[in-house]
Design a protein around this motif. Structure first.
Motif, short mmCIF file in Angstrom:
data_model
loop_
_atom_site.label_atom_id
_atom_site.label_comp_id
_atom_site.label_asym_id
_atom_site.label_seq_id
_atom_site.Cartn_x
_atom_site.Cartn_y
_atom_site.Cartn_z
N ALA A 18 0.81 -1.21 0.00
CA ALA A 18 0.00 0.00 0.00
C ALA A 18 0.85 1.27 0.00
O ALA A 18 0.43 2.30 -0.52
CB ALA A 18 -0.93 0.00 1.21
N LYS A 19 2.03 1.22 0.57
CA LYS A 19 2.86 2.42 0.70
C LYS A 19 3.79 2.66 -0.49
O LYS A 19 4.48 3.68 -0.51
CB LYS A 19 3.70 2.35 1.98
N LYS A 20 3.81 1.78 -1.46
CA LYS A 20 4.70 1.98 -2.60
C LYS A 20 4.38 3.30 -3.29
O LYS A 20 3.25 3.55 -3.69
CB LYS A 20 4.57 0.83 -3.60
N GLY A 21 5.39 4.16 -3.41
CA GLY A 21 5.23 5.43 -4.11
C GLY A 21 4.65 6.55 -3.27
O GLY A 21 4.56 7.67 -3.75
N LEU A 22 4.25 6.29 -2.03
CA LEU A 22 3.70 7.34 -1.18
C LEU A 22 4.80 8.10 -0.47
O LEU A 22 5.81 7.52 -0.06
CB LEU A 22 2.74 6.74 -0.14
#
Length: 99
Positions: free
Chosen positions: A53-57
């Motif tokens: 879910a946190k990829k790229g955030l």
């Protein structure tokens, strides 16, 4: 007798150094505690889901502040890594996140 005195002196010096480090970086204490607690209390499935879910955030403003402080202070960065490395890497290994 002198060996006992030397051991006592070394132990006292190490204890004092740990106390000084803990007081020197209160922001680090909180951040490292949160990271270690998160990895110790999370299941492998939760960690995998969060990772996806946190990829790229971008990091939160609080995380950005801690990251910037560690980039500008190598001693603080080393202290943070020393505190979180073993628990985080062990959990990642258990969860198959690293070989």
């Amino acid at each position: 007798m002198s060996k006992h005195i030397i051991k006592f002196a070394i132990t006292a010096a190490l204890l004092f150094a740990n106390i000084v480090n803990a007081q020197q970086y209160p922001m680090l204490d909180a951040a490292a505690g949160r990271v270690v607690q998160k990895y110790q209390q999370s299941s492998c499935e939760q960690l995998w889901q969060e990772r996806a879910a946190k990829k790229g955030l971008a990091p939160s403003p609080g995380e950005q502040k801690v990251i910037q402080a560690m980039r500008s202070d190598p001693e603080m960065r080393a202290e943070f890594i020393n505190r979180v490395a073993a628990p985080v890497v062990n959990k990642m290994f258990e969860c198959g996140m690293i070989p």
